[in-house]
Design a protein around this motif. Structure first.
Motif, PDB file in Angstrom:
ATOM      1  N   VAL A  13       0.838  -1.205   0.000  1.00  0.00           N
ATOM      2  CA  VAL A  13       0.000   0.000   0.000  1.00  0.00           C
ATOM      3  C   VAL A  13       0.867   1.247   0.000  1.00  0.00           C
ATOM      4  O   VAL A  13       0.626   2.198  -0.766  1.00  0.00           O
ATOM      5  CB  VAL A  13      -0.953  -0.006   1.207  1.00  0.00           C
ATOM      6  N   GLN A  14       1.869   1.287   0.857  1.00  0.00           N
ATOM      7  CA  GLN A  14       2.726   2.468   0.942  1.00  0.00           C
ATOM      8  C   GLN A  14       3.462   2.723  -0.366  1.00  0.00           C
ATOM      9  O   GLN A  14       3.545   3.869  -0.831  1.00  0.00           O
ATOM     10  CB  GLN A  14       3.717   2.304   2.097  1.00  0.00           C
ATOM     11  N   GLU A  15       3.967   1.665  -0.973  1.00  0.00           N
ATOM     12  CA  GLU A  15       4.683   1.837  -2.241  1.00  0.00           C
ATOM     13  C   GLU A  15       3.743   2.295  -3.346  1.00  0.00           C
ATOM     14  O   GLU A  15       4.098   3.174  -4.146  1.00  0.00           O
ATOM     15  CB  GLU A  15       5.365   0.527  -2.623  1.00  0.00           C
ATOM     16  N   ALA A  16       2.544   1.715  -3.405  1.00  0.00           N
ATOM     17  CA  ALA A  16       1.589   2.092  -4.447  1.00  0.00           C
ATOM     18  C   ALA A  16       1.145   3.538  -4.287  1.00  0.00           C
ATOM     19  O   ALA A  16       1.041   4.285  -5.278  1.00  0.00           O
ATOM     20  CB  ALA A  16       0.388   1.153  -4.421  1.00  0.00           C
ATOM     21  N   GLU A  17       0.899   3.943  -3.041  1.00  0.00           N
ATOM     22  CA  GLU A  17       0.434   5.312  -2.819  1.00  0.00           C
ATOM     23  C   GLU A  17       1.545   6.327  -3.053  1.00  0.00           C
ATOM     24  O   GLU A  17       1.285   7.432  -3.554  1.00  0.00           O
ATOM     25  CB  GLU A  17      -0.148   5.440  -1.419  1.00  0.00           C
ATOM     26  N   THR A  18       2.765   5.979  -2.705  1.00  0.00           N
ATOM     27  CA  THR A  18       3.888   6.869  -2.993  1.00  0.00           C
ATOM     28  C   THR A  18       4.049   7.044  -4.497  1.00  0.00           C
ATOM     29  O   THR A  18       4.239   8.171  -4.989  1.00  0.00           O
ATOM     30  CB  THR A  18       5.180   6.312  -2.383  1.00  0.00           C
ATOM     31  N   ALA A  19       3.954   5.943  -5.227  1.00  0.00           N
ATOM     32  CA  ALA A  19       4.075   6.015  -6.688  1.00  0.00           C
ATOM     33  C   ALA A  19       2.946   6.851  -7.288  1.00  0.00           C
ATOM     34  O   ALA A  19       3.167   7.644  -8.213  1.00  0.00           O
ATOM     35  CB  ALA A  19       4.070   4.615  -7.285  1.00  0.00           C
ATOM     36  N   ARG A  20       1.735   6.676  -6.770  1.00  0.00           N
ATOM     37  CA  ARG A  20       0.590   7.435  -7.273  1.00  0.00           C
ATOM     38  C   ARG A  20       0.769   8.927  -7.029  1.00  0.00           C
ATOM     39  O   ARG A  20       0.524   9.757  -7.914  1.00  0.00           O
ATOM     40  CB  ARG A  20      -0.688   6.946  -6.599  1.00  0.00           C
ATOM     41  N   ALA A  21       1.220   9.296  -5.809  1.00  0.00           N
ATOM     42  CA  ALA A  21       1.426  10.710  -5.498  1.00  0.00           C
ATOM     43  C   ALA A  21       2.534  11.304  -6.352  1.00  0.00           C
ATOM     44  O   ALA A  21       2.411  12.434  -6.864  1.00  0.00           O
ATOM     45  CB  ALA A  21       1.749  10.876  -4.015  1.00  0.00           C
ATOM     46  N   GLU A  22       3.623  10.556  -6.539  1.00  0.00           N
ATOM     47  CA  GLU A  22       4.726  11.053  -7.370  1.00  0.00           C
ATOM     48  C   GLU A  22       4.283  11.233  -8.815  1.00  0.00           C
ATOM     49  O   GLU A  22       4.671  12.212  -9.479  1.00  0.00           O
ATOM     50  CB  GLU A  22       5.913  10.096  -7.278  1.00  0.00           C
ATOM     51  N   ALA A  23       3.459  10.307  -9.305  1.00  0.00           N
ATOM     52  CA  ALA A  23       2.964  10.430 -10.678  1.00  0.00           C
ATOM     53  C   ALA A  23       2.058  11.642 -10.819  1.00  0.00           C
ATOM     54  O   ALA A  23       2.108  12.358 -11.830  1.00  0.00           O
ATOM     55  CB  ALA A  23       2.222   9.147 -11.074  1.00  0.00           C
ATOM     56  N   TRP A  24       1.209  11.888  -9.805  1.00  0.00           N
ATOM     57  CA  TRP A  24       0.308  13.048  -9.855  1.00  0.00           C
ATOM     58  C   TRP A  24       1.126  14.340  -9.888  1.00  0.00           C
ATOM     59  O   TRP A  24       0.830  15.245 -10.683  1.00  0.00           O
ATOM     60  CB  TRP A  24      -0.616  13.037  -8.643  1.00  0.00           C
ATOM     61  N   LEU A  25       2.126  14.427  -9.039  1.00  0.00           N
ATOM     62  CA  LEU A  25       2.954  15.633  -9.000  1.00  0.00           C
ATOM     63  C   LEU A  25       3.724  15.824 -10.304  1.00  0.00           C
ATOM     64  O   LEU A  25       3.859  16.961 -10.799  1.00  0.00           O
ATOM     65  CB  LEU A  25       3.915  15.564  -7.823  1.00  0.00           C
TER      66      LEU A  25
END
Length: 541
Positions: free
Chosen positions: A239-251
């Motif tokens: 979960v942490q890795e997926a959410e970090t990747a999602r936030a980085e992609a959004w930014l």
């Protein structure tokens, strides 16, 4: 031999109560400790844990603690003092550091030096595999003009009042994390037992609602499932890795699409053609009723301000109230400050060469990732030099940099059931305290009827784990109308629910109704909050 890290240089331990030193060593290892000319021994059990106990010490110091093991290992800790130690816990309003209160108390904390007021920060990490036996990191920090800025403001001002009153060293063991739900501070066994009671009470009320928690919520219907799921480290990691990747992609997408970033809109004053096409925004104000309030992405804002010569080459502060969500702020093309999320007040100290006599250009790149953006009302918006201010309220020009889909909220595992009990509370079970200060409840407002059960259960569990019926002082939430204004019924229900803990012995409630700020979740007046805590503390015999 490994000694719990709370036993380290600069420690303040509780006076007039037995001192228990604890840690780990190979089974059968004999541990010898010497403190202030007294010696004591303990032997590591078959599980590899040991305790060494000293009789009570009166207030005083400094002492040196020497430790040695029969296998030849040794350690020494210096500058230890016996005083009064408080476990301070809760969520953001207890965690809020002194540096976030400087609008009110800058002069009071400038130059402070209290070598016998010290804080130990417990690890701000979640733990789900079970209660940790002891601490492996952390250090005691004394109050200096620099270090005080990171102290819990409520904790520091409370400690200052107490030491000024009786001169006894004060230790703060800090166990607060912003946003934490009360369930995070309670053990699995206790939560499951309380869930049965809460479900029965819900049925009696005719409430058969099933779990509707979001990714950060928890409730009586789902504790068992959440706890079981979070015990799987692979699940938490994924979960942490997926959410970090999602936030980085959004930014990354935001930056790639942002026309203002590509066009360097911060580098120059916008010309008449641009201003004619730009929107006009009045500061302060939230954008609930503006088209910007219906979008996520980036808004660029700009205005010019006339600065007199005597403001230049001086220590000027740019105050931009509170912005939603994150900002990068420029003056004359120079980045003067940035804040990555919505809650901190924007107070940017300007380098002396940034302002120039006459016309200056202020540009803000404001990102809204999921919330309605804007400039919160009844906050300061100005350039400030001493007592003199240049207002920045009024007309600003705004341009859309990019429009994006909202960024889905992340999961904060430290808020989850048992996460902080396991990592913060249980590991200090052998420490002795003068009392507990607790400021929490904001994150549980939607289920105030359950808080009555949970708060009482937490108090009783902590007292059991810590080995005595410790005096307990807690905050009743100050008044707050919610981010959108217009009142907050859930908040009022929580305030009422909080009174129920007074039915337990040796509990006191610091009433903070009048200290709230209608549109600010984190009022700066933490010295007054600490005073209310201290007044209640003084009512204990």
């Amino acid at each position: 031999m490994k000694v719990s890290s709370i036993f380290s240089n600069g420690m303040i331990f509780q006076r007039d109560k037995e001192l228990v030193i604890y840690g780990a060593a190979a089974g059968g290892t004999v541990i010898t400790a010497e403190l202030a000319g007294k010696k004591s021994e303990g032997t590591a059990d078959e599980n590899g844990t040991f305790t060494v106990t000293f009789p009570p010490f009166a207030a005083g110091g400094p002492y040196t603690l020497s430790m040695s093991a029969s296998d030849g290992d040794a350690a020494e800790y210096t500058d230890l003092w016996a005083g009064d130690v408080f476990l301070i816990s809760g969520q953001s309003n207890m965690e809020l550091p002194v540096k976030r209160t400087l609008d009110l108390y800058r002069a009071e904390v400038t130059g402070v030096n209290y070598p016998q007021i010290r804080m130990f920060q417990l690890p701000k990490v979640e733990c789900f595999e079970g209660p940790r036996d002891f601490l492996t990191e952390g250090e005691w920090i004394a109050v200096t003009p620099e270090s005080v800025m990171e102290f819990s403001a409520v904790g520091f001002y409370f400690a200052e009042m107490k030491q000024q009153e009786d001169g006894v060293p004060v230790g703060l063991v800090h166990a607060a994390i912003g946003g934490a739900h009360i369930e995070a501070f309670i053990s699995e066994e206790t939560l499951v037992k309380e869930a049965i009671k809460m479900r029965a009470a819900a049925v009696r009320r005719g409430d058969f609602r099933k779990c509707m928690c979001d990714n950060n919520g928890s409730c009586k219907w789902c504790y068992e499932e959440q706890i079981a799921r979070d015990k799987d480290p692979e699940y938490v990691r994924s979960v942490q890795e997926a959410e970090t990747a999602r936030a980085e992609a959004w930014l990354a997408t935001r930056d790639r699409h942002d026309m203002g970033l590509a066009g360097a809109w911060e580098q120059s004053e916008w010309d008449e053609k641009v201003l004619h096409e730009a929107d006009v925004i009045h500061v302060p104000g939230m954008w609930n009723d503006h088209i910007f309030g219906k979008m996520c992405g980036v808004i660029w804002l700009q205005r010019t301000v006339e600065v007199p010569a005597h403001f230049c080459n001086q220590s000027v502060e740019l105050r931009l109230g509170t912005l939603v969500d994150s900002d990068m702020t420029y003056i004359n093309g120079v980045l003067v400050g940035r804040t990555e999320y919505r809650y901190p007040p924007r107070r940017y100290a300007l380098d002396k060469n940034v302002l120039k006599p006459g016309r200056n250009v202020i540009t803000i790149r404001l990102t809204m990732d999921a919330n309605i953006g804007g400039f919160k009302t009844d906050m300061p918006y100005c350039l400030k030099l001493g007592e003199e201010e240049i207002s920045l309220e009024g007309k600003w020009y705004a341009r859309i940099g990019t429009v994006e889909e909202p960024l889905a909220g992340g999961t904060f595992f430290a808020w989850k059931p048992t996460a902080l009990y396991n990592s913060m509370i249980y590991p200090v079970r052998y420490n002795r305290f003068a009392g507990i200060l607790f400021y929490q409840g904001e994150s549980n407002c939607e289920l105030a009827e359950d808080y009555v059960f949970l708060h009482r259960a937490m108090i009783e569990e902590w007292r059991s784990v810590l080995g005595e019926e410790l005096p307990y002082v807690y905050a009743q939430l100050p008044d707050f109308e919610g981010e959108g204004g217009g009142g907050c019924d859930a908040w009022i229900r929580m305030q009422r629910a909080q009174t129920k803990a007074l039915e337990l012995p040796k509990t006191r409630m610091a009433v903070l109704h009048d200290l709230g700020q209608y549109n600010e979740l984190h009022p700066q007046n933490k010295k007054e909050v600490a005073k209310r805590f201290y007044e209640q503390w003084c009512t204990f015999d």
